[in-house]
Design an enzyme around this catalytic site. Sequence first.
Site, PDB file in Angstrom:
ATOM      1  N   ASP A  28       7.692 -16.728   0.029  1.00 35.03           N
ATOM      2  CA  ASP A  28       7.123 -15.393   0.167  1.00 35.03           C
ATOM      3  C   ASP A  28       5.612 -15.491   0.011  1.00 35.03           C
ATOM      4  OD1 ASP A  28       8.655 -12.410  -0.086  1.00 35.03           O
ATOM      5  OD2 ASP A  28       6.505 -12.416  -0.450  1.00 35.03           O
ATOM      6  N   ASP A  51       2.423 -18.354   3.606  1.00 35.82           N
ATOM      7  CA  ASP A  51       2.074 -17.348   4.608  1.00 35.82           C
ATOM      8  C   ASP A  51       2.654 -17.832   5.932  1.00 35.82           C
ATOM      9  OD1 ASP A  51       0.979 -15.657   6.482  1.00 35.82           O
ATOM     10  OD2 ASP A  51      -1.098 -15.924   5.846  1.00 35.82           O
ATOM     11  N   VAL A  52       3.724 -17.189   6.400  1.00 37.52           N
ATOM     12  CA  VAL A  52       4.420 -17.696   7.579  1.00 37.52           C
ATOM     13  C   VAL A  52       3.579 -17.594   8.851  1.00 37.52           C
ATOM     14  CG1 VAL A  52       6.695 -17.201   6.615  1.00 37.52           C
ATOM     15  CG2 VAL A  52       5.568 -15.478   8.065  1.00 37.52           C
ATOM     16  N   ASN A  75      13.364 -14.456   7.577  1.00 38.59           N
ATOM     17  CA  ASN A  75      13.502 -13.046   7.216  1.00 38.59           C
ATOM     18  C   ASN A  75      12.161 -12.340   7.034  1.00 38.59           C
ATOM     19  OD1 ASN A  75      14.965 -10.641   5.883  1.00 38.59           O
ATOM     20  ND2 ASN A  75      13.594 -11.356   4.256  1.00 38.59           N
ATOM     21  N   SER A 127      16.436  -7.055  14.554  1.00 37.50           N
ATOM     22  CA  SER A 127      16.669  -5.659  14.185  1.00 37.50           C
ATOM     23  C   SER A 127      17.308  -4.955  15.364  1.00 37.50           C
ATOM     24  CB  SER A 127      15.341  -4.971  13.835  1.00 37.50           C
ATOM     25  OG  SER A 127      15.493  -3.566  13.725  1.00 37.50           O
ATOM     26  N   TYR A 140       6.706  -2.912  16.015  1.00 32.61           N
ATOM     27  CA  TYR A 140       7.917  -3.473  15.404  1.00 32.61           C
ATOM     28  C   TYR A 140       8.982  -3.793  16.442  1.00 32.61           C
ATOM     29  CZ  TYR A 140      11.597  -3.984  11.873  1.00 32.61           C
ATOM     30  OH  TYR A 140      12.608  -4.459  11.070  1.00 32.61           O
ATOM     31  N   ASP A 174      20.050   0.267   3.850  1.00 34.42           N
ATOM     32  CA  ASP A 174      19.478   0.908   2.666  1.00 34.42           C
ATOM     33  C   ASP A 174      18.920  -0.160   1.735  1.00 34.42           C
ATOM     34  OD1 ASP A 174      18.793   2.651   0.683  1.00 34.42           O
ATOM     35  OD2 ASP A 174      20.837   3.097   0.048  1.00 34.42           O
TER      36      ASP A 174
END
Length: 264
Positions: A28, A51-52, A75, A127, A140, A174
């Site tokens: 992360d 940092d991807v 992810n 997504s 996005y 959620d």
Amino acid sequence: MVTGAGNGIGAVIVKHAVKEGYRVAAWDVDEDAARAVAQDVGDACVPVRVDVADEESVRAAVDALPQPPALLVNNAGVVRFGPLLELPAADWRLAVDVNLTGTFLVARAVAERMIAAGGGSIVNIASVNGLAAAPNAGAYTASKAGIIMLTEQMALEWAAGGVRVNAVAPGLIDAGMSDAIYADPEVRRLRSARVPMNRLGSAADVADAVLFLASAKAGYVTGQTLAVDGGITRSALNAMPRPQSVDSVGVAPGTDPVGDGGPG
């Protein structure tokens, strides 16, 4: 390896992976968040600040791994919503850099080591916004659609090296970046009602799908995108008005049995 592991869906994927027997490198950009997840999970999780979107950061972290990972979960992601006519170019670049380019940089660096070791599994988190446009979703949707096609490209090129690459497309989940949306009880109720399964998804639902695709049970599956969405991407016609008279079984009396293919 799990990127974006410091909170939300990523943190839950880490926990589920550890329960399945994996030792997990929790990546992360927020090192404190990754460390908190590792402390919660125990010795089977190692937090790493990465940092991807920075190739040097990615390469250094992959080179530091003691062995090639059996599983990579891409992810890490950011949201920059807003009307396209008003979206700052900087927000567009950030979403594409982290979501799409980050997925590419990490997967490529890891795949090199996986292929050298004889194979592995990569699961990219896309997504349902990559399957269908949404109002004011900004960069996005484009970045997530890119991940879906990138997954197919990776699967095609790396299959001979024993690397399976699939994607999971979460729906109304959620967790994580959706917390602000579901803080409003009325929004939660309305959105839940639109899902055919009549509930929001959970981070655990996504984690279970990821670990299925990583498992031997999916050993002949590659290049696929699994929508974990309670059926919402297949429910467009649910909102269309429809007279009850066409919902009975068989042909109504006095009508021609030869029709035009049905009421649809």
